[in-house]
Structures are given as structure tokens and as C-alpha cells.
Design a protein around this motif. Structure first.
Motif, PDB file in Angstrom:
ATOM      1  N   LEU A   7      81.785  -4.796  20.018  1.00 10.40           N
ATOM      2  CA  LEU A   7      81.130  -6.108  19.899  1.00 10.40           C
ATOM      3  C   LEU A   7      80.766  -6.649  21.287  1.00 10.40           C
ATOM      4  CD1 LEU A   7      83.657  -7.706  17.387  1.00 10.40           C
ATOM      5  CD2 LEU A   7      81.442  -6.720  16.836  1.00 10.40           C
ATOM      6  N   PRO A   8      79.763  -6.077  21.947  1.00  9.94           N
ATOM      7  CA  PRO A   8      79.485  -6.514  23.323  1.00  9.94           C
ATOM      8  C   PRO A   8      78.816  -7.872  23.422  1.00  9.94           C
ATOM      9  CG  PRO A   8      77.887  -4.882  22.646  1.00  9.94           C
ATOM     10  CD  PRO A   8      78.888  -5.000  21.527  1.00  9.94           C
ATOM     11  N   SER A   9      78.228  -8.383  22.354  1.00 19.21           N
ATOM     12  CA  SER A   9      77.441  -9.605  22.455  1.00 19.21           C
ATOM     13  C   SER A   9      78.113 -10.807  21.787  1.00 19.21           C
ATOM     14  CB  SER A   9      76.063  -9.383  21.840  1.00 19.21           C
ATOM     15  OG  SER A   9      76.194  -9.066  20.467  1.00 19.21           O
ATOM     16  N   VAL A  10      79.425 -10.912  21.881  1.00 24.64           N
ATOM     17  CA  VAL A  10      80.092 -12.096  21.333  1.00 24.64           C
ATOM     18  C   VAL A  10      80.076 -13.205  22.382  1.00 24.64           C
ATOM     19  CG1 VAL A  10      81.624 -11.060  19.627  1.00 24.64           C
ATOM     20  CG2 VAL A  10      82.294 -11.090  21.993  1.00 24.64           C
ATOM     21  N   PRO A  11      80.034 -14.453  21.953  1.00 21.20           N
ATOM     22  CA  PRO A  11      80.090 -15.565  22.906  1.00 21.20           C
ATOM     23  C   PRO A  11      81.429 -15.595  23.648  1.00 21.20           C
ATOM     24  CG  PRO A  11      79.384 -16.319  20.743  1.00 21.20           C
ATOM     25  CD  PRO A  11      79.818 -14.899  20.596  1.00 21.20           C
ATOM     26  N   VAL A  12      81.429 -16.272  24.782  1.00 22.74           N
ATOM     27  CA  VAL A  12      82.638 -16.320  25.612  1.00 22.74           C
ATOM     28  C   VAL A  12      83.787 -16.991  24.870  1.00 22.74           C
ATOM     29  CG1 VAL A  12      83.573 -17.267  27.744  1.00 22.74           C
ATOM     30  CG2 VAL A  12      81.295 -16.286  27.738  1.00 22.74           C
ATOM     31  N   TRP A  13      83.508 -18.061  24.146  1.00 16.59           N
ATOM     32  CA  TRP A  13      84.585 -18.777  23.459  1.00 16.59           C
ATOM     33  C   TRP A  13      85.201 -17.920  22.360  1.00 16.59           C
ATOM     34  CZ3 TRP A  13      84.275 -19.687  18.251  1.00 16.59           C
ATOM     35  CH2 TRP A  13      83.022 -19.583  17.668  1.00 16.59           C
ATOM     36  N   LEU A  14      84.376 -17.108  21.689  1.00 13.41           N
ATOM     37  CA  LEU A  14      84.911 -16.232  20.646  1.00 13.41           C
ATOM     38  C   LEU A  14      85.751 -15.112  21.257  1.00 13.41           C
ATOM     39  CD1 LEU A  14      85.027 -15.579  17.645  1.00 13.41           C
ATOM     40  CD2 LEU A  14      82.920 -14.283  17.918  1.00 13.41           C
ATOM     41  N   GLY A  15      85.307 -14.593  22.387  1.00 11.01           N
ATOM     42  CA  GLY A  15      86.107 -13.590  23.097  1.00 11.01           C
ATOM     43  C   GLY A  15      87.442 -14.151  23.543  1.00 11.01           C
ATOM     44  N   GLY A  16      87.439 -15.409  23.978  1.00 11.15           N
ATOM     45  CA  GLY A  16      88.696 -16.055  24.361  1.00 11.15           C
ATOM     46  C   GLY A  16      89.639 -16.216  23.183  1.00 11.15           C
ATOM     47  N   LEU A  17      89.085 -16.596  22.046  1.00 12.05           N
ATOM     48  CA  LEU A  17      89.925 -16.732  20.846  1.00 12.05           C
ATOM     49  C   LEU A  17      90.497 -15.389  20.407  1.00 12.05           C
ATOM     50  CD1 LEU A  17      87.940 -19.300  18.677  1.00 12.05           C
ATOM     51  CD2 LEU A  17      90.076 -19.651  19.921  1.00 12.05           C
ATOM     52  N   ILE A  18      89.685 -14.328  20.500  1.00 12.43           N
ATOM     53  CA  ILE A  18      90.181 -13.003  20.144  1.00 12.43           C
ATOM     54  C   ILE A  18      91.290 -12.580  21.103  1.00 12.43           C
ATOM     55  CG2 ILE A  18      89.560 -10.554  20.028  1.00 12.43           C
ATOM     56  CD1 ILE A  18      86.788 -11.462  19.015  1.00 12.43           C
ATOM     57  N   GLY A  19      91.091 -12.844  22.388  1.00  8.77           N
ATOM     58  CA  GLY A  19      92.123 -12.515  23.376  1.00  8.77           C
ATOM     59  C   GLY A  19      93.416 -13.262  23.135  1.00  8.77           C
TER      60      GLY A  19
END
Length: 50
Positions: A22-34
Motif C-alpha cells: 500500500l504505497p499510496s496511503v495518507p500519512v495519517w493512515l500510515g501513522g494509525l497503522i503504525g
């Protein structure tokens, strides 16, 4: 100690695989996943600690 390293390595590997798939997820969604992966790994480590 071995379990903690295994769980931490698995969490990092999971995040790497997600970033490739999933290379094109928004930054906030990547933070939530992390954060979710961090909490899941922390819960597993807490269960294995004696």
C-alpha cells in the motif's frame, strides 16, 4: 528475550510489507497503522513476559 525480538522483528516486517503493498496511503493512515502494530506487538510482549 527471544520472544520479544521475534515479535519486534515480525512487527517491523509487517510494516515493511504493508509499505510495499500500500504505497499510496495518507500519512495519517500510515501513522494509525503504525500505532496499531506497536500496540499489538506490545500486548504480545507483555503476555510473554514473566
Amino acid at each position: 528475550m527471544k520472544w520479544m525480538l521475534l515479535i519486534a522483528g515480525g512487527g517491523i516486517l509487517f510494516l515493511v510489507v504493508l509499505s510495499v503493498v500500500l504505497p499510496s496511503v495518507p500519512v495519517w493512515l500510515g501513522g494509525l497503522i503504525g500505532i496499531a502494530v506497536f500496540l499489538a506487538a506490545g500486548t504480545l510482549v507483555a503476555r510473554f513476559m514473566d
